[in-house]
Design a protein around this motif. Structure first.
Motif, mmCIF file in Angstrom:
data_model
loop_
_atom_site.group_PDB
_atom_site.id
_atom_site.type_symbol
_atom_site.label_atom_id
_atom_site.label_comp_id
_atom_site.label_asym_id
_atom_site.label_seq_id
_atom_site.Cartn_x
_atom_site.Cartn_y
_atom_site.Cartn_z
ATOM 1 N N VAL A 211 42.271 52.027 38.792
ATOM 2 C CA VAL A 211 42.904 52.233 37.502
ATOM 3 C C VAL A 211 42.782 50.947 36.693
ATOM 4 O O VAL A 211 43.090 49.860 37.184
ATOM 5 C CB VAL A 211 44.390 52.601 37.684
ATOM 6 N N PRO A 212 42.295 51.038 35.431
ATOM 7 C CA PRO A 212 42.154 49.822 34.640
ATOM 8 C C PRO A 212 43.495 49.110 34.464
ATOM 9 O O PRO A 212 44.551 49.746 34.387
ATOM 10 C CB PRO A 212 41.634 50.349 33.289
ATOM 11 N N LEU A 213 43.443 47.803 34.381
ATOM 12 C CA LEU A 213 44.644 47.003 34.181
ATOM 13 C C LEU A 213 44.873 46.794 32.701
ATOM 14 O O LEU A 213 43.925 46.536 31.947
ATOM 15 C CB LEU A 213 44.495 45.639 34.857
ATOM 16 N N ASP A 214 46.125 46.902 32.261
ATOM 17 C CA ASP A 214 46.395 46.503 30.885
ATOM 18 C C ASP A 214 46.604 44.983 30.862
ATOM 19 O O ASP A 214 46.656 44.316 31.906
ATOM 20 C CB ASP A 214 47.575 47.269 30.289
ATOM 21 N N ALA A 215 46.704 44.432 29.652
ATOM 22 C CA ALA A 215 46.731 42.973 29.504
ATOM 23 C C ALA A 215 47.932 42.351 30.208
ATOM 24 O O ALA A 215 47.822 41.282 30.817
ATOM 25 C CB ALA A 215 46.739 42.601 28.019
ATOM 26 N N GLU A 218 47.373 42.311 33.953
ATOM 27 C CA GLU A 218 46.356 41.328 34.309
ATOM 28 C C GLU A 218 46.942 39.912 34.307
ATOM 29 O O GLU A 218 46.696 39.129 35.230
ATOM 30 C CB GLU A 218 45.183 41.421 33.338
ATOM 31 N N ARG A 219 47.714 39.597 33.273
ATOM 32 C CA ARG A 219 48.331 38.263 33.212
ATOM 33 C C ARG A 219 49.249 38.027 34.406
ATOM 34 O O ARG A 219 49.247 36.955 35.013
ATOM 35 C CB ARG A 219 49.106 38.098 31.898
ATOM 36 N N ARG A 220 50.049 39.044 34.724
ATOM 37 C CA ARG A 220 50.980 38.917 35.849
ATOM 38 C C ARG A 220 50.229 38.720 37.166
ATOM 39 O O ARG A 220 50.602 37.866 37.994
ATOM 40 C CB ARG A 220 51.851 40.169 35.927
ATOM 41 N N ARG A 223 48.646 35.185 37.422
ATOM 42 C CA ARG A 223 49.636 34.153 37.748
ATOM 43 C C ARG A 223 50.015 34.229 39.223
ATOM 44 O O ARG A 223 50.160 33.197 39.886
ATOM 45 C CB ARG A 223 50.879 34.303 36.866
ATOM 46 N N GLY A 224 50.215 35.451 39.731
ATOM 47 C CA GLY A 224 50.550 35.600 41.143
ATOM 48 C C GLY A 224 49.444 35.096 42.046
ATOM 49 O O GLY A 224 49.694 34.436 43.070
ATOM 50 N N LEU A 225 48.193 35.391 41.684
ATOM 51 C CA LEU A 225 47.060 34.907 42.471
ATOM 52 C C LEU A 225 46.971 33.388 42.412
ATOM 53 O O LEU A 225 46.737 32.729 43.441
ATOM 54 C CB LEU A 225 45.766 35.537 41.952
ATOM 55 N N ALA A 226 47.155 32.819 41.221
ATOM 56 C CA ALA A 226 47.088 31.361 41.087
ATOM 57 C C ALA A 226 48.147 30.678 41.952
ATOM 58 O O ALA A 226 47.890 29.627 42.559
ATOM 59 C CB ALA A 226 47.262 30.968 39.627
ATOM 60 N N LEU A 227 49.331 31.276 42.027
ATOM 61 C CA LEU A 227 50.383 30.702 42.858
ATOM 62 C C LEU A 227 49.969 30.688 44.322
ATOM 63 O O LEU A 227 50.175 29.684 45.032
ATOM 64 C CB LEU A 227 51.676 31.499 42.680
ATOM 65 N N ARG A 275 38.256 36.311 33.931
ATOM 66 C CA ARG A 275 38.156 36.805 32.560
ATOM 67 C C ARG A 275 36.872 36.391 31.859
ATOM 68 O O ARG A 275 36.305 37.163 31.076
ATOM 69 C CB ARG A 275 39.351 36.301 31.743
ATOM 70 N N GLU A 276 36.419 35.193 32.098
ATOM 71 C CA GLU A 276 35.291 34.673 31.330
ATOM 72 C C GLU A 276 33.934 34.969 31.963
ATOM 73 O O GLU A 276 32.978 35.287 31.252
ATOM 74 C CB GLU A 276 35.443 33.148 31.133
ATOM 75 N N TYR A 277 33.846 34.878 33.279
ATOM 76 C CA TYR A 277 32.517 34.914 33.904
ATOM 77 C C TYR A 277 32.358 35.970 34.988
ATOM 78 O O TYR A 277 31.251 36.175 35.479
ATOM 79 C CB TYR A 277 32.178 33.524 34.476
ATOM 80 N N GLY A 278 33.447 36.648 35.379
ATOM 81 C CA GLY A 278 33.323 37.713 36.366
ATOM 82 C C GLY A 278 32.868 37.252 37.735
ATOM 83 O O GLY A 278 32.166 37.989 38.436
ATOM 84 N N VAL A 279 33.271 36.037 38.136
ATOM 85 C CA VAL A 279 32.830 35.491 39.429
ATOM 86 C C VAL A 279 34.022 35.217 40.347
ATOM 87 O O VAL A 279 33.922 34.385 41.252
ATOM 88 C CB VAL A 279 31.982 34.210 39.232
ATOM 89 N N LEU A 280 35.131 35.930 40.128
ATOM 90 C CA LEU A 280 36.331 35.661 40.926
ATOM 91 C C LEU A 280 36.062 35.849 42.412
ATOM 92 O O LEU A 280 36.483 35.022 43.237
ATOM 93 C CB LEU A 280 37.474 36.574 40.484
#
Length: 311
Positions: A211-215, A218-220, A223-227, A275-280
Motif C-alpha cells: 500500500v502506498p505511503l502518504d507523506a 513516510e516521515r514517521r 524518523r523511526g528508522l533513523a532512530l 527519497r532522493e536516490y532510491g538506494v535505501l
C-alpha cells in the motif's frame, strides 16, 4: 464533555478540472486498501474530452474521511465495462496514495424489499442522504436493481450520485453502486456488487501489493528508522562512522557531516537514500555487512520494511 469522532467513511468523490474550477463528477467506493469502484460514465465525464478506459487517470478526494486527502487513481487493466458486456457501467481504479478509510464491508446479496440508504450528490461536500427500498431487477439491463426513494423525501437520485454506494440501511454494508435515475430522481438503478467481477481481490496465494505511503506515514517511518540506525555501533563509534560514510554512494556523501550527532547523521542518510536516490536497501545492506547480524540491525530491517514495500 467529549465526543467520539466519526469513523472515516469509505465513499470518496471523483473530481474533474473544468473551466469553472474543480467539479465533483460522482462517487467511488473503497473496496480494497488500494482499489475504488465507480461507474464507467463517471470516469468518462471526468476525463472528457479525452478518451476513457484502462489507463485513464482521475483525481479523488474524501471529505467524508479526511478533508485534506487527495489522490490520483488509474483504471486498471481488465477493470473497465462500458456498455459492451455485463456489468455494463463499471470501472475499477487503483489509488496512488494510501486510502484514509477502511474498505467498505461487503453486504449479503440484495433482495427485493431491502431497506437501503445512499449518500452523495455534488451540492454538499460531505453529501446528502437518501433512504429508500430495493424493488426488483430491471431497468436498462436485467442485472440492474431498481431502488425507489422514500415518498416525501426532499431530494432524489440526481446528477452526482452515480458511483455512490447503496448501503443496507441497518448494517451499512455495500450492496452495489448507483448507475442511473428516472422519474425526476424518485427511481434509480444500482449495479449489484455480486454481478461485478472482484478483480481487486488477489488470487489465492498471491502476495498483495504494498500500500502506498502518504507523506505523514513516510516521515514517521523515516524518523523511526533513523532512530534505530543511530543506535548501531557502526554509527555510534567515530571511526566506524567515518568508514561507513566513506563507503556511501558518492551522491549521499554530500548530505552528511561526521560532526553531526548520531540521530541527525542517520536521518540525513536514510532520508536522502530513500527519497532522493532510491538506494535505501543498498545502504542497509552495507550496514548489515558491518554489523554482522547484530540485534540492532534486525530492528533496523524491521523498521525499514514498510519503506521497502515489504510486509
Amino acid at each position: 464533555m467529549t465526543t467520539t469522532p466519526p469513523t472515516p467513511d469509505w465513499q470518496f468523490r471523483i473530481l474533474a478540472e473544468k473551466a469553472n474550477g474543480t467539479v465533483p463528477q460522482g462517487a467511488a467506493c473503497l473496496v480494497s486498501p488500494r482499489h475504488v469502484l465507480t461507474c464507467a460514465h463517471v470516469v468518462r465525464n471526468a476525463v472528457a474530452p479525452g478518451p476513457a478506459g484502462p489507463g485513464s487517470r482521475v483525481t479523488l478526494d474524501a471529505p467524508r474521511a479526511d478533508p485534506a486527502w487527495h489522490s490520483a487513481a488509474t483504471v486498471v487493466d481488465g477493470g473497465w465495462w462500458s456498455g459492451d458486456a455485463s456489468p455494463w457501467d463499471i470501472a475499477v481504479l487503483v489509488l496512488d496514495a494510501r486510502a484514509p478509510a477502511e474498505p467498505a464491508p461487503r453486504g449479503a446479496p440484495w433482495r427485493p424489499g431491502r431497506r437501503i440508504r445512499i449518500v452523495g450528490g455534488p451540492a454538499s461536500d460531505a453529501g446528502r442522504w437518501l433512504h429508500g427500498v430495493l424493488r426488483g431487477s430491471g431497468g436498462r439491463y436485467a442485472e440492474f436493481a431498481q431502488l425507489d426513494v422514500d415518498t416525501g423525501a426532499a431530494l432524489g437520485v440526481v446528477r452526482g450520485y452515480s458511483g455512490s454506494g447503496v448501503r443496507d440501511e441497518e448494517e451499512d454494508t455495500l450492496l452495489g453502486v448507483v448507475t442511473e435515475q428516472a422519474a425526476e430522481g424518485r427511481v434509480g438503478w444500482m449495479i449489484p456488487l455480486d454481478v461485478i467481477p472482484r478483480i481487486w481481490e488477489p488470487e489465492p496465494g498471491a502476495v498483495p501489493p504494498a500500500v502506498p505511503l502518504d507523506a505523514r506515514d513516510e516521515r514517521r517511518l523515516l524518523r523511526g528508522l533513523a532512530l534505530k540506525v543511530s543506535r548501531l555501533h557502526t554509527v555510534l563509534l567515530p571511526d566506524s562512522r567515518a568508514s561507513f560514510a566513506l563507503g556511501l554512494d558518492e551522491r549521499l556523501r554530500s548530505w552528511v557531516r561526521l560532526d553531526q550527532d548520531a540521530f541527525s547523521f542517520s536521518h540525513r542518510v536514510v532520508e536522502a537514500a530513500h527519497r532522493e536516490y532510491g538506494v535505501l536497501e543498498d545502504v542497509l545492506e552495507d550496514l548489515e555487512a558491518r554489523e554482522q547480524g547484530s540485534a540492532g540491525m534486525r530492528e533496523v530491517w524491521s523498521a525499514a520494511a514498510p519503506l521497502l514495500g515489504r510486509a
